[in-house]
Design a protein around this motif. Structure first.
Motif, PDB file in Angstrom:
ATOM      1  N   SER A   1      97.219  62.626 -50.463  1.00 19.25           N
ATOM      2  CA  SER A   1      97.438  61.268 -49.997  1.00 19.25           C
ATOM      3  C   SER A   1      97.818  61.293 -48.515  1.00 19.25           C
ATOM      4  CB  SER A   1      98.537  60.589 -50.811  1.00 19.25           C
ATOM      5  OG  SER A   1      99.760  61.262 -50.629  1.00 19.25           O
ATOM      6  N   GLN A   2      97.626  60.140 -47.904  1.00 16.73           N
ATOM      7  CA  GLN A   2      97.901  60.049 -46.471  1.00 16.73           C
ATOM      8  C   GLN A   2      99.372  59.725 -46.215  1.00 16.73           C
ATOM      9  OE1 GLN A   2      95.832  57.936 -48.084  1.00 16.73           O
ATOM     10  NE2 GLN A   2      93.742  58.427 -47.469  1.00 16.73           N
ATOM     11  N   THR A   3      99.911  60.338 -45.192  1.00 15.52           N
ATOM     12  CA  THR A   3     101.279  60.046 -44.781  1.00 15.52           C
ATOM     13  C   THR A   3     101.332  59.926 -43.267  1.00 15.52           C
ATOM     14  OG1 THR A   3     101.811  62.400 -44.739  1.00 15.52           O
ATOM     15  CG2 THR A   3     102.369  61.199 -46.746  1.00 15.52           C
ATOM     16  N   ILE A   4     102.325  59.189 -42.801  1.00 13.25           N
ATOM     17  CA  ILE A   4     102.520  59.014 -41.376  1.00 13.25           C
ATOM     18  C   ILE A   4     103.963  59.340 -41.052  1.00 13.25           C
ATOM     19  CG2 ILE A   4     102.829  56.523 -41.739  1.00 13.25           C
ATOM     20  CD1 ILE A   4     101.744  56.123 -38.879  1.00 13.25           C
ATOM     21  N   HIS A   5     104.158  60.120 -40.004  1.00 20.27           N
ATOM     22  CA  HIS A   5     105.489  60.561 -39.619  1.00 20.27           C
ATOM     23  C   HIS A   5     105.788  60.105 -38.202  1.00 20.27           C
ATOM     24  CE1 HIS A   5     105.563  63.215 -43.119  1.00 20.27           C
ATOM     25  NE2 HIS A   5     104.341  63.561 -42.805  1.00 20.27           N
ATOM     26  N   GLN A   6     106.977  59.601 -38.017  1.00 20.61           N
ATOM     27  CA  GLN A   6     107.446  59.233 -36.695  1.00 20.61           C
ATOM     28  C   GLN A   6     108.778  59.913 -36.442  1.00 20.61           C
ATOM     29  OE1 GLN A   6     106.727  54.585 -36.806  1.00 20.61           O
ATOM     30  NE2 GLN A   6     107.585  55.192 -34.824  1.00 20.61           N
ATOM     31  N   TRP A   7     108.961  60.362 -35.228  1.00 18.39           N
ATOM     32  CA  TRP A   7     110.278  60.883 -34.861  1.00 18.39           C
ATOM     33  C   TRP A   7     110.521  60.752 -33.374  1.00 18.39           C
ATOM     34  CZ3 TRP A   7     106.206  63.926 -36.287  1.00 18.39           C
ATOM     35  CH2 TRP A   7     105.767  64.894 -35.378  1.00 18.39           C
ATOM     36  N   PRO A   8     111.799  60.657 -32.991  1.00 18.62           N
ATOM     37  CA  PRO A   8     112.949  60.638 -33.897  1.00 18.62           C
ATOM     38  C   PRO A   8     113.130  59.283 -34.556  1.00 18.62           C
ATOM     39  CG  PRO A   8     113.671  60.330 -31.643  1.00 18.62           C
ATOM     40  CD  PRO A   8     112.177  60.550 -31.574  1.00 18.62           C
ATOM     41  N   ALA A   9     114.011  59.189 -35.500  1.00 21.73           N
ATOM     42  CA  ALA A   9     114.286  57.919 -36.161  1.00 21.73           C
ATOM     43  C   ALA A   9     115.148  57.024 -35.281  1.00 21.73           C
ATOM     44  CB  ALA A   9     114.985  58.164 -37.501  1.00 21.73           C
ATOM     45  N   THR A  10     116.047  57.636 -34.550  1.00 22.43           N
ATOM     46  CA  THR A  10     116.952  56.899 -33.665  1.00 22.43           C
ATOM     47  C   THR A  10     117.078  57.633 -32.350  1.00 22.43           C
ATOM     48  OG1 THR A  10     118.208  56.169 -35.598  1.00 22.43           O
ATOM     49  CG2 THR A  10     119.249  55.882 -33.464  1.00 22.43           C
ATOM     50  N   LEU A  11     117.151  56.877 -31.268  1.00 21.50           N
ATOM     51  CA  LEU A  11     117.237  57.498 -29.947  1.00 21.50           C
ATOM     52  C   LEU A  11     118.027  56.593 -29.016  1.00 21.50           C
ATOM     53  CD1 LEU A  11     116.175  59.957 -28.341  1.00 21.50           C
ATOM     54  CD2 LEU A  11     114.200  58.574 -27.710  1.00 21.50           C
ATOM     55  N   VAL A  12     118.982  57.190 -28.313  1.00 17.29           N
ATOM     56  CA  VAL A  12     119.739  56.477 -27.289  1.00 17.29           C
ATOM     57  C   VAL A  12     119.504  57.190 -25.975  1.00 17.29           C
ATOM     58  CG1 VAL A  12     122.006  55.685 -26.522  1.00 17.29           C
ATOM     59  CG2 VAL A  12     121.483  55.801 -28.976  1.00 17.29           C
ATOM     60  N   GLN A  13     118.991  56.452 -25.000  1.00 24.04           N
ATOM     61  CA  GLN A  13     118.625  57.053 -23.722  1.00 24.04           C
ATOM     62  C   GLN A  13     119.176  56.212 -22.572  1.00 24.04           C
ATOM     63  OE1 GLN A  13     117.406  60.233 -24.589  1.00 24.04           O
ATOM     64  NE2 GLN A  13     115.704  59.931 -23.157  1.00 24.04           N
ATOM     65  N   LEU A  21     107.945  59.548 -27.725  1.00 32.81           N
ATOM     66  CA  LEU A  21     107.990  59.312 -29.169  1.00 32.81           C
ATOM     67  C   LEU A  21     106.691  59.826 -29.761  1.00 32.81           C
ATOM     68  CD1 LEU A  21     109.321  55.632 -29.337  1.00 32.81           C
ATOM     69  CD2 LEU A  21     110.626  57.765 -29.306  1.00 32.81           C
ATOM     70  N   GLU A  22     106.813  60.501 -30.892  1.00 33.57           N
ATOM     71  CA  GLU A  22     105.630  61.114 -31.472  1.00 33.57           C
ATOM     72  C   GLU A  22     105.332  60.549 -32.859  1.00 33.57           C
ATOM     73  OE1 GLU A  22     105.478  65.237 -30.821  1.00 33.57           O
ATOM     74  OE2 GLU A  22     103.768  65.591 -32.163  1.00 33.57           O
ATOM     75  N   CYS A  23     104.059  60.476 -33.133  1.00 38.22           N
ATOM     76  CA  CYS A  23     103.583  59.984 -34.421  1.00 38.22           C
ATOM     77  C   CYS A  23     102.444  60.883 -34.866  1.00 38.22           C
ATOM     78  CB  CYS A  23     103.098  58.534 -34.264  1.00 38.22           C
ATOM     79  SG  CYS A  23     102.228  57.853 -35.683  1.00 38.22           S
ATOM     80  N   THR A  24     102.504  61.328 -36.103  1.00 31.99           N
ATOM     81  CA  THR A  24     101.404  62.120 -36.644  1.00 31.99           C
ATOM     82  C   THR A  24     101.002  61.577 -38.010  1.00 31.99           C
ATOM     83  OG1 THR A  24     102.892  63.732 -37.639  1.00 31.99           O
ATOM     84  CG2 THR A  24     102.088  64.206 -35.427  1.00 31.99           C
ATOM     85  N   VAL A  25      99.737  61.714 -38.296  1.00 31.81           N
ATOM     86  CA  VAL A  25      99.187  61.251 -39.565  1.00 31.81           C
ATOM     87  C   VAL A  25      98.613  62.455 -40.299  1.00 31.81           C
ATOM     88  CG1 VAL A  25      97.516  59.722 -40.660  1.00 31.81           C
ATOM     89  CG2 VAL A  25      98.644  59.025 -38.541  1.00 31.81           C
ATOM     90  N   GLU A  26      98.839  62.488 -41.575  1.00 29.02           N
ATOM     91  CA  GLU A  26      98.303  63.565 -42.401  1.00 29.02           C
ATOM     92  C   GLU A  26      97.416  62.992 -43.494  1.00 29.02           C
ATOM     93  OE1 GLU A  26     101.618  65.695 -43.964  1.00 29.02           O
ATOM     94  OE2 GLU A  26     102.260  66.492 -42.025  1.00 29.02           O
ATOM     95  N   GLY A  27      96.423  63.776 -43.901  1.00 30.00           N
ATOM     96  CA  GLY A  27      95.615  63.393 -45.046  1.00 30.00           C
ATOM     97  C   GLY A  27      94.421  62.517 -44.740  1.00 30.00           C
ATOM     98  N   HIS A 103      98.766  51.034 -42.130  1.00 27.41           N
ATOM     99  CA  HIS A 103      99.855  51.742 -42.778  1.00 27.41           C
ATOM    100  C   HIS A 103     100.850  52.127 -41.701  1.00 27.41           C
ATOM    101  CE1 HIS A 103      97.311  52.099 -46.382  1.00 27.41           C
ATOM    102  NE2 HIS A 103      96.345  52.334 -45.531  1.00 27.41           N
ATOM    103  N   PHE A 104     102.117  51.759 -41.915  1.00 25.65           N
ATOM    104  CA  PHE A 104     103.128  51.936 -40.882  1.00 25.65           C
ATOM    105  C   PHE A 104     104.048  53.108 -41.181  1.00 25.65           C
ATOM    106  CE2 PHE A 104     102.817  48.250 -38.092  1.00 25.65           C
ATOM    107  CZ  PHE A 104     101.968  47.437 -38.806  1.00 25.65           C
ATOM    108  N   GLY A 105     104.534  53.726 -40.098  1.00 24.88           N
ATOM    109  CA  GLY A 105     105.600  54.697 -40.201  1.00 24.88           C
ATOM    110  C   GLY A 105     106.943  54.002 -40.332  1.00 24.88           C
ATOM    111  N   ASN A 106     108.008  54.791 -40.433  1.00 28.00           N
ATOM    112  CA  ASN A 106     109.342  54.226 -40.608  1.00 28.00           C
ATOM    113  C   ASN A 106     110.001  53.785 -39.313  1.00 28.00           C
ATOM    114  OD1 ASN A 106     109.425  54.338 -43.405  1.00 28.00           O
ATOM    115  ND2 ASN A 106     110.193  56.426 -43.428  1.00 28.00           N
ATOM    116  N   GLY A 107     109.354  54.047 -38.209  1.00 24.92           N
ATOM    117  CA  GLY A 107     109.837  53.498 -36.949  1.00 24.92           C
ATOM    118  C   GLY A 107     110.872  54.345 -36.240  1.00 24.92           C
ATOM    119  N   THR A 108     111.022  54.068 -34.947  1.00 25.00           N
ATOM    120  CA  THR A 108     112.054  54.684 -34.103  1.00 25.00           C
ATOM    121  C   THR A 108     112.874  53.576 -33.453  1.00 25.00           C
ATOM    122  OG1 THR A 108     110.733  56.641 -33.576  1.00 25.00           O
ATOM    123  CG2 THR A 108     112.508  56.076 -32.050  1.00 25.00           C
TER     124      THR A 108
END
Lengths: 113, 114
Positions: A1-13, A21-27, A103-108
């Motif tokens: 199945s397809q998945t989408i990853h985002q990181w980091p989840a939280t960032l203070v700059q 910010l990086e996003c990768t998709v698998e599957g 299809h959305f990732g969980n966001g940053t």
């Protein structure tokens, strides 16, 4: 199945610092990729989309840029952050086929101080 | 250009009560319409979509939406809400670029009270 990853989840700059910010998709192969931003109290705004490696379209003029160095990798960057860049950034992918949703990732959550 | 209006910023309903979230769109051709739900700090999950055919669309979690071309509306409904339905709901319309370059409404935050 397809998945989408985002990181980091939280960032203070701090203001003026760089961003990546990086996003990768698998599957899946050759997905359409998207970066959306959700500012506080506002809806989602499409920032960039990509239909292939190295192909980036920008929807709004801004302090950010996007790149797609690999088929399933989408990066959102800035050389110098502004306070107004704070928000919730969402990556999404789609197949481009009829009747196929995004299809959305969980966001940053980015806070610029 | 397409646009989406969600006139209700925040709605509060009692658990077990019925729910209707409003969505009006503006688009020159036959629209592709979506409802997404966002739990706090999370990404968006697709509830349902309309592309063509039957104007009453069934989705996940007991939600349904009805496409009314004459009213340019795509309202989301649920006959009986559960506490777990508390979230933010976004209506979106797709453009000529396939159906993925979505324009979202500003969202409706749903609060459920016991």
């Amino acid at each position: 199945s397809q998945t989408i990853h985002q990181w980091p989840a939280t960032l203070v700059q701090p203001v003026g610092s760089p961003l990546s910010l990086e996003c990768t998709v698998e599957g899946t192969s050759n997905p359409n990729l998207y970066w959306y931003r959700q500012a506080a109290g506002r809806g989602l705004q499409l920032l960039f989309y990509s239909v292939g490696i190295g192909q980036i379209s920008s929807e709004v003029p801004q302090n950010l840029s996007a790149s797609r160095p690999q088929d399933r990798q989408f990066i959102l960057s800035s050389k110098k952050l502004l306070l107004s860049d704070s928000g919730f950034y969402l990556c999404a992918w789609g197949t481009g086929e009829y009747n196929s949703p995004l299809h959305f990732g969980n966001g940053t959550r980015l806070t610029v101080t | 250009a397409q646009s989406v209006t969600q006139p209700d910023i925040h709605i509060t309903v009692s658990e077990g009560a019925s729910l209707e979230l409003r969505c009006n769109y503006s688009y020159g051709a036959t629209p592709y319409l979506f409802w997404y739900v966002q739990s706090p700090g999370q990404g968006l999950q697709l509830l349902l979509k309309y592309f063509s055919g039957d104007t009453l669309v069934q989705g996940i979690k007991g939600f349904e939406a009805e496409f009314k071309r004459s009213q340019s509306s795509f309202n989301l409904r649920k006959p009986s809400v559960h506490w777990s339905d508390a979230a933010e709901y976004f209506c979106a319309v797709g453009s000529n670029f396939g159906n993925e370059k979505l324009t979202f409404g500003t969202g409706t935050r749903l609060t459920i009270i016991p």
